[in-house]
Design an enzyme around this catalytic site. Structure first.
Site, short mmCIF file in Angstrom:
data_model
loop_
_atom_site.label_atom_id
_atom_site.label_comp_id
_atom_site.label_asym_id
_atom_site.label_seq_id
_atom_site.Cartn_x
_atom_site.Cartn_y
_atom_site.Cartn_z
N HIS A 34 -2.32 -0.78 6.48
CA HIS A 34 -1.86 -0.49 5.12
C HIS A 34 -0.88 -1.59 4.71
CE1 HIS A 34 1.69 0.91 7.21
NE2 HIS A 34 0.99 1.83 7.85
N HIS A 37 1.85 -2.78 7.16
CA HIS A 37 1.44 -3.76 8.18
C HIS A 37 1.33 -5.17 7.55
CE1 HIS A 37 -0.62 -0.03 9.87
NE2 HIS A 37 0.16 -0.41 10.86
N LYS A 149 10.57 1.38 9.67
CA LYS A 149 10.19 2.81 9.58
C LYS A 149 10.26 3.45 10.97
CE LYS A 149 6.34 4.59 10.13
NZ LYS A 149 4.90 4.66 10.23
N ASP A 150 9.88 2.66 11.99
CA ASP A 150 9.95 3.13 13.38
C ASP A 150 11.23 2.53 13.99
OD1 ASP A 150 7.06 4.37 13.93
OD2 ASP A 150 6.82 2.63 12.67
N GLN A 153 11.89 2.76 17.71
CA GLN A 153 11.01 1.83 18.43
C GLN A 153 11.57 0.40 18.38
OE1 GLN A 153 6.53 1.81 18.39
NE2 GLN A 153 6.83 0.28 16.80
N SER A 185 2.05 4.90 6.20
CA SER A 185 1.81 5.19 7.61
C SER A 185 0.33 5.46 7.79
CB SER A 185 2.63 6.43 8.00
OG SER A 185 2.24 6.89 9.27
N SER A 186 -0.24 4.98 8.89
CA SER A 186 -1.67 5.21 9.11
C SER A 186 -1.98 6.70 9.13
CB SER A 186 -2.10 4.60 10.44
OG SER A 186 -1.70 3.26 10.50
N1 ATP Z 1 5.62 1.57 5.90
C1 ATP Z 1 5.84 0.58 6.75
N2 ATP Z 1 6.59 -0.48 6.40
C2 ATP Z 1 6.83 -1.49 7.27
N3 ATP Z 1 6.34 -1.52 8.54
C3 ATP Z 1 5.59 -0.49 8.93
C4 ATP Z 1 5.30 0.61 8.08
N4 ATP Z 1 4.50 1.49 8.76
C5 ATP Z 1 4.32 0.97 9.99
N5 ATP Z 1 4.97 -0.21 10.10
C6 ATP Z 1 5.04 -1.04 11.30
O1 ATP Z 1 3.78 -1.52 11.64
C7 ATP Z 1 3.71 -1.68 13.06
C8 ATP Z 1 2.47 -1.01 13.57
O2 ATP Z 1 2.59 0.37 13.35
P1 ATP Z 1 1.40 1.39 13.49
O3 ATP Z 1 0.13 0.64 13.65
O4 ATP Z 1 1.76 2.46 14.44
O5 ATP Z 1 1.34 1.98 12.03
P2 ATP Z 1 1.94 3.27 11.45
O6 ATP Z 1 1.55 3.31 10.04
O7 ATP Z 1 3.39 3.34 11.83
O8 ATP Z 1 1.13 4.37 12.19
P3 ATP Z 1 1.55 5.81 12.53
O9 ATP Z 1 0.98 6.61 11.44
O10 ATP Z 1 0.89 5.91 13.85
O11 ATP Z 1 3.04 5.92 12.65
C9 ATP Z 1 5.00 -1.08 13.62
O12 ATP Z 1 5.92 -2.12 13.87
C10 ATP Z 1 5.45 -0.21 12.50
O13 ATP Z 1 6.86 0.00 12.48
C1 PAF Z 2 4.24 -1.34 18.63
C2 PAF Z 2 2.90 -0.63 18.84
C3 PAF Z 2 1.77 -1.48 18.24
C4 PAF Z 2 2.66 -0.53 20.35
O1 PAF Z 2 1.45 0.10 20.62
C5 PAF Z 2 2.90 0.77 18.22
O2 PAF Z 2 3.84 1.59 18.83
C6 PAF Z 2 3.04 0.76 16.74
O3 PAF Z 2 2.03 0.53 16.10
O4 PAF Z 2 4.16 0.96 16.20
N1 BAL Z 3 4.08 3.71 14.89
C1 BAL Z 3 4.29 4.48 16.09
C2 BAL Z 3 3.07 4.62 16.90
C3 BAL Z 3 2.80 6.01 17.38
O1 BAL Z 3 3.18 6.96 16.67
O2 BAL Z 3 2.23 6.20 18.45
#
Ligand code: ATP
Ligand code: PAF
Ligand code: BAL
Length: 282
Positions: A34, A37, A149-150, A153, A185-186
């Site tokens: 999204h 990323h 957002k994380d 992490q 977020s995914s």
């Molecule tokens: N809204 C966002 N803005 C900026 N960075 C993001 C955002 N969402 C995720 N990321 C970052 O993208 C990277 C990959 O995250 P990931 O593929 O788990 O996506 P996610 O949208 O966080 O998925 P999930 O729904 O599993 O939390 C991580 O470093 C995460 O912090």
């Molecule tokens: C950093 C990461 C790619 C490790 O699998 C995951 O935790 C995520 O997407 O935030």
């Molecule tokens: N963005 C964090 C990945 C997870 O929830 O596993």
């Protein structure tokens, strides 16, 4: 853009880039991309000569009753998006490439991985630090990009890099949000339309905390109470945690804060767990 699925090929390709004196930026993801990323990719492209994105749904960071099997995936679409952003390499290993028979080594922060989300998802951060350290060793980037957002992490990865003297600069990128404020977020794709609408309550609670802090409120209890009030006004969301911690080391803050703090929310909509984490300044 080259798509590579083996460690050996990834190493060979990047060796040539390194020999040519180019700096490498790594954006680790679990795919189903999204605009959040893509913001990480843009930061990488701005500050590095070569951008590598990885797409790997890491099984070791999912608990036995979590959503590994339903985690959203769409590699074809992801590759199109990354190509359009000018990414140079995409690393798409399968689980057998990353976790080989006989593997028994883990990387874990012993305290930070067990608090906050680590309490709700035991073993989750051990999976994250293990795979991220493997990705760092495979790609050997100068910089790696992670979303705020994380935030927990991000803090854990910074700790790991410091503790293990890993020569990677960890860059935090501000959270990208949907139009209504919900953090991209995914897992948002797994929400029912009703829950998707209701999920805006997370960013509303964060915004309420920010507004209070901006107005001079320094009491952790007062800010937490307001956040809970906002969250509890939305019956579709089951609140799992609302915490306010020191932004630097995630330690507990009692009474009034005099340093930046981070608010960390976890709310479940049905089986979908959403988080929002944000630093509120002074
Ligand atoms: N809204 C966002 N803005 C900026 N960075 C993001 C955002 N969402 C995720 N990321 C970052 O993208 C990277 C990959 O995250 P990931 O593929 O788990 O996506 P996610 O949208 O966080 O998925 P999930 O729904 O599993 O939390 C991580 O470093 C995460 O912090
Ligand atoms: C950093 C990461 C790619 C490790 O699998 C995951 O935790 C995520 O997407 O935030
Ligand atoms: N963005 C964090 C990945 C997870 O929830 O596993």
């Amino acid at each position: 853009m080259k798509v590579i699925s083996t460690i050996a090929e990834m190493r060979a390709a990047l060796k040539d880039e390194r020999l040519a004196g180019r700096t490498i930026g790594l954006v680790p993801t679990m795919g189903y991309l999204h605009i959040g990323h893509l913001a990480l990719v843009r930061h990488a492209r701005q500050s590095c000569d070569v951008t590598v994105a990885s797409i790997f749904v890491n099984p070791t960071q999912f608990g036995p009753n979590e959503d590994l099997s339903t985690y959203p995936r769409n590699l074809e679409r992801d590759l199109k998006l990354l190509e359009a952003e000018g990414v140079d390499y995409v690393f798409t290993p399968d689980a057998a490439e990353i976790y080989r028979p006989g593997a028994e080594t883990i990387v874990e922060t012993t305290h930070l991985s067990r608090i906050l989300i680590g309490r709700i998802r035991p073993g989750h951060f051990r999976g994250v630090t293990t795979v991220v350290s493997k990705l760092f060793n495979i790609v050997q980037p100068e910089r790696a990009f992670f979303g705020e957002k994380d935030y927990q992490q991000l803090a854990i990865i910074r700790r790991m890099v410091t503790d293990l003297d890993i020569p990677v600069e960890v860059v935090g990128v501000p959270t990208v949000r949907e139009e209504d404020g919900l953090a991209c977020s995914s897992r948002n794709a797994l929400l029912t339309p009703e829950d998707r609408k209701a999920a805006v309550v997370l960013s509303k609670a964060v915004a309420a905390a920010e507004a209070l802090a901006a107005g001079g409120e320094r009491s952790v209890a007062a800010i937490r109470k307001t956040m809970l009030k906002v969250l509890e006004a939305e019956p579709r969301g089951a609140v799992e945690a609302v915490d306010i911690r020191d932004a630097e080391d995630l330690s507990k803050v009692a009474g009034k804060f005099d340093k930046p703090v981070v608010v960390l929310l976890t709310v479940r909509f049905g089986k979908v767990r959403l988080i929002d984490q944000r630093v509120i300044g002074l």
